[in-house]
Design a protein around this motif. Structure first.
Motif, PDB file in Angstrom:
ATOM      1  N   GLN A  83      -2.740   2.010 -19.918  1.00  0.00           N
ATOM      2  CA  GLN A  83      -2.266   0.649 -20.148  1.00  0.00           C
ATOM      3  C   GLN A  83      -3.122  -0.301 -19.332  1.00  0.00           C
ATOM      4  OE1 GLN A  83       1.894   1.137 -19.336  1.00  0.00           O
ATOM      5  NE2 GLN A  83       2.301   1.874 -21.412  1.00  0.00           N
ATOM      6  N   GLU A 127       4.829  10.413 -25.341  1.00  0.00           N
ATOM      7  CA  GLU A 127       5.287  10.583 -23.958  1.00  0.00           C
ATOM      8  C   GLU A 127       4.915   9.446 -23.029  1.00  0.00           C
ATOM      9  OE1 GLU A 127       4.503  14.427 -22.171  1.00  0.00           O
ATOM     10  OE2 GLU A 127       4.805  15.391 -24.107  1.00  0.00           O
ATOM     11  N   TYR A 128       3.692   8.969 -23.181  1.00  0.00           N
ATOM     12  CA  TYR A 128       3.169   8.121 -22.122  1.00  0.00           C
ATOM     13  C   TYR A 128       3.189   6.635 -22.443  1.00  0.00           C
ATOM     14  CZ  TYR A 128       1.343  12.600 -20.535  1.00  0.00           C
ATOM     15  OH  TYR A 128       1.220  13.889 -20.130  1.00  0.00           O
ATOM     16  N   GLN A 165       5.064   4.392 -23.868  1.00  0.00           N
ATOM     17  CA  GLN A 165       6.261   3.655 -24.246  1.00  0.00           C
ATOM     18  C   GLN A 165       6.452   2.393 -23.404  1.00  0.00           C
ATOM     19  OE1 GLN A 165       8.878   5.024 -26.442  1.00  0.00           O
ATOM     20  NE2 GLN A 165       7.441   6.584 -27.119  1.00  0.00           N
ATOM     21  N   LYS A 166       5.982   2.459 -22.180  1.00  0.00           N
ATOM     22  CA  LYS A 166       6.384   1.425 -21.240  1.00  0.00           C
ATOM     23  C   LYS A 166       5.404   0.255 -21.142  1.00  0.00           C
ATOM     24  CE  LYS A 166       6.510   4.833 -18.612  1.00  0.00           C
ATOM     25  NZ  LYS A 166       6.281   5.598 -17.391  1.00  0.00           N
ATOM     26  N   ASP A 167       4.772  -0.080 -22.232  1.00  0.00           N
ATOM     27  CA  ASP A 167       3.875  -1.225 -22.155  1.00  0.00           C
ATOM     28  C   ASP A 167       4.711  -2.511 -22.091  1.00  0.00           C
ATOM     29  OD1 ASP A 167       4.784  -1.154 -24.742  1.00  0.00           O
ATOM     30  OD2 ASP A 167       2.883  -1.726 -25.642  1.00  0.00           O
ATOM     31  N   TRP A 168       4.102  -3.550 -21.578  1.00  0.00           N
ATOM     32  CA  TRP A 168       4.844  -4.803 -21.444  1.00  0.00           C
ATOM     33  C   TRP A 168       3.911  -5.992 -21.668  1.00  0.00           C
ATOM     34  CZ3 TRP A 168       3.168  -7.884 -17.338  1.00  0.00           C
ATOM     35  CH2 TRP A 168       2.418  -7.225 -16.351  1.00  0.00           C
ATOM     36  N   LYS A 214       4.435 -10.255 -21.245  1.00  0.00           N
ATOM     37  CA  LYS A 214       5.346 -11.339 -20.887  1.00  0.00           C
ATOM     38  C   LYS A 214       4.938 -12.671 -21.500  1.00  0.00           C
ATOM     39  CE  LYS A 214       7.284  -9.558 -16.625  1.00  0.00           C
ATOM     40  NZ  LYS A 214       7.621  -9.859 -15.222  1.00  0.00           N
ATOM     41  N   GLN A 272       0.388  -5.516 -19.884  1.00  0.00           N
ATOM     42  CA  GLN A 272      -0.389  -4.280 -19.952  1.00  0.00           C
ATOM     43  C   GLN A 272       0.037  -3.514 -21.201  1.00  0.00           C
ATOM     44  OE1 GLN A 272       0.299  -2.731 -16.041  1.00  0.00           O
ATOM     45  NE2 GLN A 272      -1.330  -3.986 -15.167  1.00  0.00           N
ATOM     46  N   CYS A 273      -0.880  -3.393 -22.105  1.00  0.00           N
ATOM     47  CA  CYS A 273      -0.579  -2.793 -23.401  1.00  0.00           C
ATOM     48  C   CYS A 273      -1.302  -1.456 -23.540  1.00  0.00           C
ATOM     49  CB  CYS A 273      -1.023  -3.735 -24.517  1.00  0.00           C
ATOM     50  SG  CYS A 273      -0.267  -5.364 -24.407  1.00  0.00           S
ATOM     51  N   ASN A 274      -0.804  -0.650 -24.423  1.00  0.00           N
ATOM     52  CA  ASN A 274      -1.347   0.690 -24.631  1.00  0.00           C
ATOM     53  C   ASN A 274      -2.736   0.673 -25.247  1.00  0.00           C
ATOM     54  OD1 ASN A 274       1.080   1.831 -23.810  1.00  0.00           O
ATOM     55  ND2 ASN A 274       1.943   1.647 -25.866  1.00  0.00           N
ATOM     56  N   CYS A 305       2.500  -7.167 -27.451  1.00  0.00           N
ATOM     57  CA  CYS A 305       1.357  -6.250 -27.535  1.00  0.00           C
ATOM     58  C   CYS A 305       1.062  -6.004 -29.010  1.00  0.00           C
ATOM     59  CB  CYS A 305       1.682  -4.914 -26.864  1.00  0.00           C
ATOM     60  SG  CYS A 305       1.715  -4.969 -25.057  1.00  0.00           S
TER      61      CYS A 305
END
Lengths: 139, 139
Positions: free
Chosen positions: A61, B27-28, B30-33, B35, B61-63, B133
Motif C-alpha cells: 500500500q 489476505e493483505y 483489505q485495509k487500504d484507506w 481520506k 494509501q491504496c493497494n 482508491c
C-alpha cells in the motif's frame, strides 16, 4: 459557504493547497509499505522437462494524493467558456505510488529436452530482486 | 535454485502467479484507506474581492501489486532474440490504486468587483465531494 463548513466542527480545515501538500507529505504518508515475496514459476516448453524457478512478486500500500490548486486568475483576454472551466479546474498536485519491482536480474535456465536436437534449450528469465513504492508523477 | 531458496526458511513460498494474485487480493490488501479532507481555496480575480470556498483534497494509501506470470511457452516459429525476451518477461498481473476524487460537483462563485462594469464576476469551480482508491489496470 456556511453549509460547506457543516460537518467540519472541531476538525482542522487546511488553508491552502500548499499546506495540504505539506501536511499530506509530512504527517500521514510515512507508513507506506511494499513487500517482496517469493513465488515459484514453472518454465515450460514443448518436448522439454519443466523446471521451477523462484521469482518474487510485489504487493503493498503506497501513498497517493490529489490536492486541487487554487484556481488561476482569469486571463485578461476572454477565452471560450469551455477553455475557462478547464483552466480553473485542471490544476492539482497529484501523485500515486506503485508497489512494483525496483531491481531485476536476468537468469538463464537450461531445460532438458530428451528427444530433441540439441537436447537442451536455454531461456532467459527476468527475476525480481526488490520491490518498492515508486512514485508516478503526473504533469 | 537452492541459493534462491536461502532466506525463505519457514516462509510461505507461493506456487504460482495465480495463487499470488489470490493471496494478495484476499489476505493483505483489505485495509487500504483514502481520506477526504477539507481545504480552503481562495478565489481571486484582478479588481475583485477575494472569496474563499471550502473544497476537499484526497490522501491515502491504496493497494498495488505486481506479480510476474509464468513465462509463455516459446513459439514454434523462432522469433528474433529481442522479441523472445519481451515475450518471456513482459507479462505480469499488475494493478495500482490511486486515492483520488470519485465524485465532483460544480459550484458557481460570484465575486464582487467594485470598480468594474458589471460589478460582478461569476466563476465555476469544480469541488471534490468524495475521494476513493480507484484502481488503474494496465493492459
Amino acid at each position: 459557504l456556511l453549509s460547506d463548513l457543516r460537518g467540519y466542527h472541531g476538525r482542522k480545515v487546511l488553508k491552502s493547497s500548499k499546506n495540504a501538500l505539506l501536511v499530506t507529505k509530512k504527517e500521514y504518508l510515512q507508513k507506506d509499505w511494499c513487500k517482496t515475496e517469493p513465488l515459484v514459476q514453472k518454465i515450460k516448453e514443448e518436448g522439454c522437462l519443466t523446471r521451477t524457478v523462484i521469482n518474487r512478486f510485489c504487493y503493498g500500500q503506497c501513498n497517493s494524493f490529489y490536492i486541487p490548486k487554487n484556481p488561476k486568475k482569469r486571463n485578461r483576454r476572454r477565452p471560450s467558456q469551455e477553455h475557462e472551466d478547464e483552466d480553473q479546474n485542471g490544476a492539482a498536485f497529484k501523485s500515486c505510488s506503485f508497489c512494483k519491482p525496483k531491481k531485476f536480474t536476468w537468469i538463464t535456465v537450461t531445460l532438458k529436452c530428451p528427444n530433441m536436437v540439441p537436447q537442451f534449450r536455454k531461456k532467459r528469465i527476468q527475476r525480481i530482486k526488490q520491490c518498492k513504492c515508486i512514485a508516478t508523477n503526473f504533469n
